[in-house]
Write a protein that holds these residues in place. Structure first.
Motif, PDB file in Angstrom:
ATOM      1  N   GLU A 137       0.831  -1.201   0.000  1.00  0.00           N
ATOM      2  CA  GLU A 137       0.000   0.000   0.000  1.00  0.00           C
ATOM      3  C   GLU A 137       0.869   1.256   0.000  1.00  0.00           C
ATOM      4  O   GLU A 137       0.503   2.262  -0.616  1.00  0.00           O
ATOM      5  CB  GLU A 137      -0.956   0.011   1.187  1.00  0.00           C
ATOM      6  CG  GLU A 137      -1.951   1.160   1.107  1.00  0.00           C
ATOM      7  CD  GLU A 137      -3.019   1.144   2.187  1.00  0.00           C
ATOM      8  OE1 GLU A 137      -4.033   1.824   2.007  1.00  0.00           O
ATOM      9  OE2 GLU A 137      -2.825   0.467   3.215  1.00  0.00           O
ATOM     10  N   ALA A 140       1.651   2.019  -3.522  1.00  0.00           N
ATOM     11  CA  ALA A 140       0.475   2.504  -4.243  1.00  0.00           C
ATOM     12  C   ALA A 140       0.115   3.930  -3.838  1.00  0.00           C
ATOM     13  O   ALA A 140      -0.347   4.724  -4.669  1.00  0.00           O
ATOM     14  CB  ALA A 140      -0.700   1.565  -3.996  1.00  0.00           C
ATOM     15  N   SER A 144      -0.090   7.029  -6.406  1.00  0.00           N
ATOM     16  CA  SER A 144      -1.283   7.864  -6.541  1.00  0.00           C
ATOM     17  C   SER A 144      -0.929   9.344  -6.413  1.00  0.00           C
ATOM     18  O   SER A 144      -1.455  10.190  -7.153  1.00  0.00           O
ATOM     19  CB  SER A 144      -2.325   7.483  -5.485  1.00  0.00           C
ATOM     20  OG  SER A 144      -3.496   8.273  -5.609  1.00  0.00           O
ATOM     21  N   THR A 148      -1.497  12.054  -9.346  1.00  0.00           N
ATOM     22  CA  THR A 148      -2.331  13.219  -9.063  1.00  0.00           C
ATOM     23  C   THR A 148      -1.617  14.506  -9.462  1.00  0.00           C
ATOM     24  O   THR A 148      -2.224  15.412 -10.059  1.00  0.00           O
ATOM     25  CB  THR A 148      -2.708  13.254  -7.571  1.00  0.00           C
ATOM     26  OG1 THR A 148      -3.445  12.061  -7.246  1.00  0.00           O
ATOM     27  CG2 THR A 148      -3.549  14.473  -7.234  1.00  0.00           C
ATOM     28  N   PHE A 225      -6.628  10.664   1.566  1.00  0.00           N
ATOM     29  CA  PHE A 225      -6.715   9.389   0.861  1.00  0.00           C
ATOM     30  C   PHE A 225      -8.003   8.667   1.250  1.00  0.00           C
ATOM     31  O   PHE A 225      -8.533   8.833   2.353  1.00  0.00           O
ATOM     32  CB  PHE A 225      -5.499   8.511   1.190  1.00  0.00           C
ATOM     33  CG  PHE A 225      -4.231   8.982   0.543  1.00  0.00           C
ATOM     34  CD1 PHE A 225      -3.765   8.395  -0.619  1.00  0.00           C
ATOM     35  CD2 PHE A 225      -3.504  10.027   1.086  1.00  0.00           C
ATOM     36  CE1 PHE A 225      -2.603   8.834  -1.234  1.00  0.00           C
ATOM     37  CE2 PHE A 225      -2.333  10.485   0.483  1.00  0.00           C
ATOM     38  CZ  PHE A 225      -1.888   9.887  -0.677  1.00  0.00           C
ATOM     39  N   HIS A 226      -8.479   7.869   0.329  1.00  0.00           N
ATOM     40  CA  HIS A 226      -9.660   7.037   0.568  1.00  0.00           C
ATOM     41  C   HIS A 226      -9.467   6.207   1.828  1.00  0.00           C
ATOM     42  O   HIS A 226      -8.353   5.801   2.155  1.00  0.00           O
ATOM     43  CB  HIS A 226      -9.873   6.138  -0.660  1.00  0.00           C
ATOM     44  CG  HIS A 226     -11.169   5.415  -0.680  1.00  0.00           C
ATOM     45  ND1 HIS A 226     -11.366   4.233   0.015  1.00  0.00           N
ATOM     46  CD2 HIS A 226     -12.341   5.684  -1.310  1.00  0.00           C
ATOM     47  CE1 HIS A 226     -12.594   3.810  -0.194  1.00  0.00           C
ATOM     48  NE2 HIS A 226     -13.215   4.669  -0.990  1.00  0.00           N
ATOM     49  N   GLU A 229      -8.737   2.533   0.270  1.00  0.00           N
ATOM     50  CA  GLU A 229      -7.968   2.391  -0.964  1.00  0.00           C
ATOM     51  C   GLU A 229      -6.796   3.369  -0.955  1.00  0.00           C
ATOM     52  O   GLU A 229      -6.912   4.467  -0.411  1.00  0.00           O
ATOM     53  CB  GLU A 229      -8.856   2.688  -2.184  1.00  0.00           C
ATOM     54  CG  GLU A 229     -10.071   1.780  -2.304  1.00  0.00           C
ATOM     55  CD  GLU A 229     -11.003   2.242  -3.409  1.00  0.00           C
ATOM     56  OE1 GLU A 229     -10.540   2.976  -4.325  1.00  0.00           O
ATOM     57  OE2 GLU A 229     -12.194   1.886  -3.369  1.00  0.00           O
ATOM     58  N   ARG A 231      -5.703   5.775  -2.637  1.00  0.00           N
ATOM     59  CA  ARG A 231      -6.112   6.678  -3.717  1.00  0.00           C
ATOM     60  C   ARG A 231      -6.385   8.066  -3.164  1.00  0.00           C
ATOM     61  O   ARG A 231      -7.105   8.218  -2.180  1.00  0.00           O
ATOM     62  CB  ARG A 231      -7.362   6.100  -4.390  1.00  0.00           C
ATOM     63  CG  ARG A 231      -7.986   6.988  -5.450  1.00  0.00           C
ATOM     64  CD  ARG A 231      -9.040   6.212  -6.246  1.00  0.00           C
ATOM     65  NE  ARG A 231     -10.092   5.654  -5.425  1.00  0.00           N
ATOM     66  CZ  ARG A 231     -11.202   6.307  -5.079  1.00  0.00           C
ATOM     67  NH1 ARG A 231     -11.384   7.555  -5.468  1.00  0.00           N
ATOM     68  NH2 ARG A 231     -12.138   5.710  -4.349  1.00  0.00           N
ATOM     69  N   ILE A 233      -8.221  11.353  -2.744  1.00  0.00           N
ATOM     70  CA  ILE A 233      -9.595  11.781  -2.998  1.00  0.00           C
ATOM     71  C   ILE A 233      -9.764  13.294  -2.815  1.00  0.00           C
ATOM     72  O   ILE A 233     -10.796  13.839  -3.179  1.00  0.00           O
ATOM     73  CB  ILE A 233     -10.614  11.018  -2.132  1.00  0.00           C
ATOM     74  CG1 ILE A 233     -10.327  11.189  -0.639  1.00  0.00           C
ATOM     75  CG2 ILE A 233     -10.631   9.542  -2.524  1.00  0.00           C
ATOM     76  CD1 ILE A 233     -11.403  10.583   0.266  1.00  0.00           C
TER      77      ILE A 233
END
Length: 354
Positions: A137, A140, A144, A148, A225-226, A229, A231, A233
């Motif tokens: 993670e 990742a 991300s 972005t 971040f989510h 996830e 990701r 946001i």
């Protein structure tokens, strides 16, 4: 070292110097924020150094208020109106940004200009080493972030109504002039390396080859971040955003890899492979691939420039703490950080034969 996530996450009671008339705010929100209802409860986020940020709760809804700090401010600083404008434009065009509810530039409401936006429920990571997150993670999350920033730099400002958001050329010379002036306005003692940088940087600045929207303070803890996830946001804290050189923006984040742990909690000397955090070369390659670049030129200049700029910002935070209107209790500790940053910035200048 203190647990950064514990130190800066969540809220606290509003500091005495940063309180305001909550009834006046509730009245303004009732008139300007669709769906607002219920009794207003206000707390202050622990994190943040520049523009004080508050959590607002009313009924079953949560909001975020961000305002200029009270007191005498440096010229052009704390531009909450610009933050509101850029997040609104980007969010309406698919970039991860909170929904913006309203901007108030009337200081009679709570004492300074402010805006209200949606509270985005997610994770903020204050420690770039990401303790408590597994290695896969971690990789990742950094990918991300990279994607972005590349997406931000891909926007055509004219096409999203931001063509007049700043001058598109000569970004770095203008920034050097701005932060030299801001530094001198908040100077509390002489630092020789800062004076050398103020003299050297304008002559060494490279030509700008592209223009884009730049965030100005793109780093891990300015993102949400989510919850489940890896990701992004929402990207926050757009106070320093404008139009300019995307390489200045990217290399500001890249300083994470070139600074030691005792300075900005940097990665220099860390076993990134064991952490599964991409090394500098991999992070640069991913950005170049996403933005159509073959390589990044003159990195030593960009590191010198960004560390100088950061030292000037930190000096401003420290100066505000001496006046009693900084938004974070740790601001007074920042005074000791300026000289090491400036000295390190000068070492990159020396690498270029200064």
């Amino acid at each position: 070292m203190a647990d950064l996530d514990e130190t800066f996450s969540g809220t606290k009671d509003v500091a005495e110097a940063l309180r305001f008339d909550e009834a006046a705010l509730a009245s303004w929100m009732n008139d300007n924020v669709p769906g607002f209802s219920g009794d207003l409860n206000v707390s202050q986020f622990k994190g943040g150094q520049s523009n004080p940020t508050y959590r607002l709760e009313a009924g079953s809804k949560a909001y975020v208020l961000r305002r200029k700090p009270p007191g005498k401010l440096l010229p052009s600083a704390h531009a909450v109106d610009r933050e509101f404008r850029v997040m609104k434009a980007l969010g309406e065009n698919g970039f991860p940004a909170p929904e913006m509810y309203g901007l108030c530039e009337d200081p009679d409401v709570i004492g300074t200009a402010f805006y209200v936006m949606d509270f985005v429920d997610g994770r903020i990571f204050w420690d770039p080493y990401l303790p408590g997150v597994d290695g896969e993670e971690r990789a990742a999350i950094y990918d991300s972030m990279n994607a972005t920033l590349a997406a931000l730099h891909a926007f055509d400002p004219d096409s999203i109504g931001l063509g007049d958001y700043g001058k598109s050329d000569a970004y770095i010379p203008r920034q050097i002039a701005r932060w030299s002036k801001q530094y001198k306005a908040s100077e509390t003692r002489k630092i020789a390396s800062m004076d050398r940088l103020i003299e050297w940087l304008p002559e060494a600045a490279p030509e700008q080859d592209r223009s884009s929207i730049v965030h100005g303070d793109f780093r891990l803890d300015n993102m949400i971040f989510h919850r489940t996830e890896p990701r992004v946001i929402a990207v926050l804290d757009w106070e320093l955003s404008t139009l300019g050189d995307p390489l200045a923006d990217f290399t500001y984040q890249l300083m994470q890899w070139r600074t030691p742990k005792e300075m900005r909690n940097g990665f220099l000397g860390a076993d990134l492979a064991a952490l599964q955090i991409p090394d500098e070369a991999a992070y640069v390659e991913a950005y170049c691939r996403r933005t159509g670049r073959e390589s990044l030129p003159k990195l030593d200049f960009y590191f010198a420039y960004n560390l100088f700029r950061l030292a000037a910002i930190v000096q401003g935070v420290y100066h505000r703490s001496t006046l009693g209107n900084a938004s974070n209790a740790k601001a007074k500790e920042y005074g000791a950080m300026v000289e090491p940053m400036a000295d390190y910035a000068w070492s990159f200048a020396e690498n270029m034969g200064s």
